[in-house]
Design an enzyme around this catalytic site. Structure first.
Site, short mmCIF file in Angstrom:
data_model
loop_
_atom_site.label_atom_id
_atom_site.label_comp_id
_atom_site.label_asym_id
_atom_site.label_seq_id
_atom_site.Cartn_x
_atom_site.Cartn_y
_atom_site.Cartn_z
N HIS A 115 -4.05 19.41 7.16
CA HIS A 115 -4.83 18.24 6.75
C HIS A 115 -3.93 17.01 6.71
CE1 HIS A 115 -7.62 21.38 5.47
NE2 HIS A 115 -6.63 21.88 4.74
N CYS A 139 0.80 -1.23 0.00
CA CYS A 139 0.00 0.00 0.00
C CYS A 139 0.83 1.28 0.00
CB CYS A 139 -0.93 -0.01 1.21
SG CYS A 139 -2.04 -1.42 1.29
N HIS A 155 12.63 2.35 5.55
CA HIS A 155 12.49 0.90 5.35
C HIS A 155 12.92 0.19 6.63
CE1 HIS A 155 12.33 -2.94 3.46
NE2 HIS A 155 12.26 -2.46 2.23
N HIS A 215 -3.17 6.46 6.21
CA HIS A 215 -3.30 5.13 5.61
C HIS A 215 -4.61 4.47 6.03
CE1 HIS A 215 -1.54 1.28 4.12
NE2 HIS A 215 -2.38 0.77 5.00
N ASN A 264 -10.15 -0.76 1.42
CA ASN A 264 -8.70 -0.63 1.25
C ASN A 264 -8.39 -0.83 -0.22
OD1 ASN A 264 -5.92 -0.92 1.13
ND2 ASN A 264 -5.77 -2.14 3.00
#
Length: 471
Positions: free
Chosen positions: A367, A203, A283, A371, A404
């Protein structure tokens, strides 16, 4: 951030070299030209003007190019692809061979997920013989890609031949020829277009693809327009077995796609919606639990699926905190940074008796596009960042309306803000997304014009019904 530091260092080096050369030239000229010594003030003034002009032109040619989002478009499937609870149960009982316990498990997940009855399922689910095939996966992918690009090109009035960069991200569907080749063929893009295909990033790949486009636009002088297509095909990722961590994805993921055009042309500021002012990718795959938190694998029966483990929410919260530590110095106001540094120092001295305060990120952004991976993910982000319901509202409503949609999810939230007319010129917006591996990505935008409800906005026909009480 490292690239910016290097560029600033290069600027200083060039300016120092220019100044040194100017002083040496001026010294030599005055030493051997008596007439200039007689008019020293005028000579120095002219020389100083020449130096300032040189430095100004050096600045123009070395400063980073802007990354401007001209416009974007989100795919809205046809109404007959709505995935209601009744439609989902009918499909499961008609075409799949789940154990009764698995059906009850998926029903309970669905009812607690925060998804409504207006999300969209892939076309194969509504076929007489609902079996996912390569053909049905291509159909799903092409419908979203072509619809989004057609709408985007119509809005921006950009000829496909003007596209210099094409980036396509599709997390778990990578056919051959590639999706970028499909687009080149469909829209007859020019032979020297630079194409990129991203996969396996989950995602977060929507945010990552925008960051990639920005990096290319900043460094390549001969390119002007980048087309970014953010899609997914969930047809071949439908899991037919009885492994519970793999069944969860059947309940959460839905059809979605987005396309965006970015430019590095400074004159585009007058028509662009937003300008990218900061981006960050971290990562966390070095940690085994983070790496395996969302993992594609086979179950004991040989069925392939994506396993969403119980560690996923903990991993998301932990790595969001790590991401925030890196992001904070670049976006937070000084007052928040000072408070955070003081609390961190106090916590270190107290040897764990106190904890650092969580910075208030609402002081940096008007704003937030959070996720929308699921109800638990939204609640976890809200907990970590200490956000109120008014801040998480766009994420909760997007989950309810579209589910999703994987990598394109933050753009459906962006469309919600525009449909509500909440964004004003000069506002800053934070997009944050998580991906398999485990990755966290952030984009910080500055708006160049007030938001408005456009005819292709996916919320156009239903925005008046939102917000709803979803949980």
């Amino acid at each position: 951030m490292v690239e910016q530091v290097l560029m600033n260092t290069q600027k200083l080096q060039i300016a120092f070299l220019a100044l040194f050369s100017f002083i040496a030239l001026l010294h030599t000229t005055l030493s051997y030209t008596p007439i200039l010594n007689a008019h020293l003030p005028l000579t120095l003034s002219c020389a100083l003007c020449a130096l300032l002009s040189l430095l100004y032109h050096l600045h123009l040619h070395t400063r980073p190019r802007p990354t401007l989002l001209l416009d974007y478009s989100c795919y809205k499937p046809p109404p007959h692809h709505h995935c209601t609870l009744a439609a989902a149960e009918y499909f499961i009982r008609r075409g799949a061979h789940f154990a009764p316990e698995s059906i009850d498990f998926m029903r309970n997940i669905y009812l607690k997920s925060g998804l409504g009855n207006q999300t969209y399922a892939p076309p194969f689910i509504f076929d007489e013989n609902p079996i996912p095939t390569l053909s049905s996966a291509l159909q799903e992918s092409q419908q979203g890609i072509f619809s989004s690009i057609d709408s985007l090109l119509a809005k921006t009035r950009i000829d496909p031949n003007q596209i210099d960069i094409l980036i396509v991200t599709s997390g778990s569907f990578s056919p051959s020829p590639s999706p970028s080749s499909l687009i080149v063929n469909r829209y007859k893009l020019k032979p020297d277009v630079k194409t990129y295909n991203l996969s396996g990033m989950g995602c977060s790949s929507g945010v990552i693809s925008i960051d990639l486009a920005a990096n290319v636009l900043r460094t390549c002088k001969k390119v002007r327009y980048a087309l970014v297509v953010i899609t997914e095909s969930i047809s071949l990722n439908w899991y037919p077995g009885d492994n519970r961590p793999m069944l969860v994805s059947n309940c959460l993921f839905r059809v979605g796609c987005a396309a965006a055009i970015l430019t590095n042309d400074p004159s585009g500021r007058r028509v662009a919606k937003m300008e990218l002012v900061h981006s960050l990718r971290t990562h966390h795959g070095a940690d085994d639990r983070a790496y395996h938190a969302a993992f594609q694998e086979e179950d004991d029966e040989g069925n392939t699926g994506i396993s969403l483990t119980k560690d996923l929410i903990r991993v998301a919260g932990l790595n969001l905190r790590e991401h925030m530590r890196v992001l904070a110095p670049g976006v937070l106001p000084l007052s928040q940074l000072a408070s955070y540094v003081y609390s961190a120092a106090t916590a270190a001295v107290s040897r764990g008796e106190s904890k650092p305060v969580v910075p208030d990120f609402t002081t940096a952004f008007e704003h937030m596009c959070i996720h929308t991976g699921g109800k638990a993910v939204i609640k976890q982000v809200g907990r970590v960042l200490r956000l109120g319901e008014e801040v998480t509202e766009p994420a909760r409503m997007s989950l309810n309306r579209f589910g999703n949609t994987s990598s394109s999810l933050v753009f459906y939230e962006l469309a919600y803000f525009e449909a509500k007319g909440r964004v004003k010129r000069g506002d800053k917006m934070w997009m944050i997304a998580f991906g398999t591996g485990f990755k966290v990505g952030s984009l910080v935008w500055k708006w160049h014009r007030d938001s408005s409800l456009e005819s292709d906005n996916p919320w156009e026909d239903c925005i008046d019904r939102y917000p709803l009480k979803t949980w």
